[in-house]
Design a protein around this motif. Structure first.
Motif, PDB file in Angstrom:
ATOM      1  N   THR A 480       0.837  -1.201   0.000  1.00 46.78           N
ATOM      2  CA  THR A 480       0.000   0.000   0.000  1.00 46.78           C
ATOM      3  C   THR A 480       0.868   1.246   0.000  1.00 46.78           C
ATOM      4  O   THR A 480       1.757   1.408   0.844  1.00 46.78           O
ATOM      5  CB  THR A 480      -0.928   0.028   1.211  1.00 46.78           C
ATOM      6  OG1 THR A 480      -1.753  -1.144   1.186  1.00 46.78           O
ATOM      7  CG2 THR A 480      -1.806   1.266   1.199  1.00 46.78           C
ATOM      8  N   THR A 499      -4.982   6.409  -1.979  1.00 50.04           N
ATOM      9  CA  THR A 499      -4.322   5.247  -1.405  1.00 50.04           C
ATOM     10  C   THR A 499      -4.357   4.124  -2.437  1.00 50.04           C
ATOM     11  O   THR A 499      -5.435   3.714  -2.888  1.00 50.04           O
ATOM     12  CB  THR A 499      -5.027   4.794  -0.115  1.00 50.04           C
ATOM     13  OG1 THR A 499      -5.008   5.863   0.828  1.00 50.04           O
ATOM     14  CG2 THR A 499      -4.339   3.583   0.490  1.00 50.04           C
ATOM     15  N   LYS A 501      -3.227   0.262  -3.526  1.00 48.40           N
ATOM     16  CA  LYS A 501      -2.716  -1.038  -3.120  1.00 48.40           C
ATOM     17  C   LYS A 501      -2.110  -1.710  -4.358  1.00 48.40           C
ATOM     18  O   LYS A 501      -2.813  -2.182  -5.251  1.00 48.40           O
ATOM     19  CB  LYS A 501      -3.833  -1.902  -2.561  1.00 48.40           C
ATOM     20  CG  LYS A 501      -4.418  -1.334  -1.275  1.00 48.40           C
ATOM     21  CD  LYS A 501      -5.512  -2.231  -0.712  1.00 48.40           C
ATOM     22  CE  LYS A 501      -6.077  -1.664   0.579  1.00 48.40           C
ATOM     23  NZ  LYS A 501      -7.142  -2.529   1.155  1.00 48.40           N
TER      24      LYS A 501
END
Length: 522
Positions: A480, A499, A501
């Motif tokens: 992440t 964000t 991943k």
């Protein structure tokens, strides 16, 4: 004619009249002087010998009145007006007595020369009385001065039960009384007792020192050092230097206590010690005490509150620089102590920044690490400080980004391209397995999107093939990664975040664009 005839005779006897008073005696100058001198005694004896009883009683009344005014003896003596009036009275009765005695015979003591001798003898009585009165008056003065001394002593004794600040006025009042006795009445019994009383005065004022309260003792001991100037006529002997060693000790002990506790005020006390008693044993202990304080605070850098230790070290450095070291033999050593405190504070700033980051105070951590990296460019942890500052800035918008402390790791296997569909230059910050930042210039022919258009179905920024979007591709590890796009112009108020991943086998694209109200990422 018959019978005898006798002639008639009338016999008349006349008694001559009695004189109204005895005839005056012949003038006698000695008798006149004797009556005058006898009257000068104030007892009216001249009038008594000439049978002038009313005048005799008048003399007794005048003398009695004088005695009532004069007795008991007062330090101020008999009022001047009373003495003048009585003197005039005596001169008057002496002159009048001389006139009466010139032609009036004496009764009871007919010998004028003997009366004169008696008068002269009686003059000794007033003179002796005057001498005795002066003695009584002197004694009254002595008692008055002793009372004044006792009053000052009681003032000191009562003041000793109060703090010096509230008692100082009474101490000064007593001191003024002692000074007045010495200056105005140097030969009095009270003045002779002042030097001995000053020992009590010094012990009372300086009692805080004997009680071990060194901070409270400094003010009264400084006051005692001024006493000799207030009593120039008094031989104080060893009392003149009595406060010196005690004051030096109190200044050192009080300052040391404050220094150890990290309190303010110790610099002034150490400074006063160094300037007032530079050659004292207490002054020689100042630099070791300062060095020990620096060492103790340095140990706290490894404790639970490193930032507090950094602040104290910085403060210590400034405080040490403020000491009057140039007047002492400890200047060079104190300068080294100040430099050591500064160096330790600078080094400890990194530890402080890490502690702030771990405590979640990301704004402070960003400031601390940015300043540290800027001023310690050659330090081994300068690069990591920069990365922590980046992560701390991201974490202010995305708190989850601050759960782990960044590392110096770089690069990765996954390609991520960031494009700028914004007219503003932006700084892209990222943190996760790796941390870094870069800048993208603004898109020349791009503009901010309206809020409505960004909500329309199929909205896709960075998709206009006719535009060349500024971009940069970076390699990141799996995991992440938190992104923050920070606009550099005035069109946006807040940065935008994302964000991501990241997984192997994918190519990722980040697009920065602006709206008329806020910035966003996709």
């Amino acid at each position: 004619m018959s019978g005898d005839q006798y002639g008639r005779y009338d016999h008349t006897f006349t008694v001559p009249p009695m004189p109204p008073a005895p005839p005056p005696a012949p003038a006698d100058g000695v008798r006149a002087v004797a009556v005058a001198v006898l009257n000068l005694s104030g007892l009216g004896l001249g009038y008594a010998l000439t049978r002038r009883w009313v005048l005799t009683a008048l003399c007794w009344a005048a003398t009695a009145a004088l005695l009532l005014v004069a007795l008991p003896a007062d330090p101020d003596g008999v009022p001047g007006l009373a003495l003048v009036l009585y003197g005039v009275f005596l001169v008057a009765v002496a002159a009048h007595g001389a006139r009466v005695g010139l032609r009036t015979p004496l009764t009871g003591l007919r010998n004028a020369p003997l009366a004169l001798g008696l008068g002269l003898l009686l003059l000794v009585a007033p003179a002796g009385g005057a001498v005795l009165y002066d003695g009584a008056r002197d004694e009254a003065v002595q008692q008055m001065l002793l009372d004044r001394l006792d009053e000052a002593n009681r003032l000191v004794e009562a003041a000793g039960d109060r703090p010096f600040d509230s008692a100082q006025a009474d101490y000064r009042k007593a001191l003024a009384a002692y000074a007045g006795l010495q200056a105005d009445h140097p030969g009095s019994r009270a003045a002779e007792r002042v030097p001995a009383q000053m020992k009590t005065f010094y012990r009372t004022v300086g009692a805080s020192y004997d009680q071990g309260d060194h901070c409270a003792a400094t003010a009264p001991l400084k006051f005692l050092r001024t006493v000799p100037k207030s009593l120039p006529e008094t031989d104080l002997a060893d009392l003149k230097t009595w406060p010196d060693d005690r004051l030096a000790t109190s200044l050192y002990e009080c300052a040391s206590t404050s220094l150890t506790a990290g309190e303010a005020g110790w610099t002034g006390q150490f400074g006063e010690l160094l300037t007032t008693f530079p050659a004292s044993a207490q002054a020689a202990k100042v630099e070791p005490a300062v060095a020990a304080a620096v060492a103790r605070t340095e140990k706290d850098l490894a404790g639970a509150e490193p930032c507090s230790a950094v602040e104290r070290l910085s403060t210590l450095s400034s405080q040490i620089d403020g000491l009057p070291a140039e007047r002492t033999a400890f200047a060079a050593t104190l300068d080294k102590d100040a430099a050591r405190a500064t160096a330790s504070a600078d080094t400890g700033a990194y530890t402080c920044g890490v502690d702030q980051y771990r405590d979640g105070d990301f704004k402070s951590a960003q400031t601390t690490m940015t300043e540290y990296a800027s001023s310690h460019k050659s330090a081994g942890n300068a690069a990591l400080a920069k990365k922590i500052a980046i992560a701390a800035e991201i974490a202010q918008t995305v708190p989850a980004a601050g759960k782990k402390l960044p590392t110096t790791r770089s690069g990765g296997s996954i390609s991520v391209t960031v494009q700028n569909d914004s007219p503003d230059q932006i700084t892209v910050l990222y943190t996760g397995p790796v941390t870094g930042s870069f800048t993208l210039k603004g898109c020349g022919n791009c503009k901010a999107y309206s809020l409505g258009s960004t909500l329309s179905p199929g909205f896709e920024p960075c998709s206009n093939s006719s535009k060349k979007y500024p971009e940069r591709t970076i390699s990141l590890p799996v995991g992440t990664t938190f992104f923050l796009h920070k606009p550099m112009g005035d069109s946006l108020d807040t940065p935008a975040s994302d964000t991501a991943k990241l997984e192997s086998g994918y190519i990722y694209t980040e697009c920065a664009y602006t709206t008329q109200r806020l910035g966003s990422l996709s």
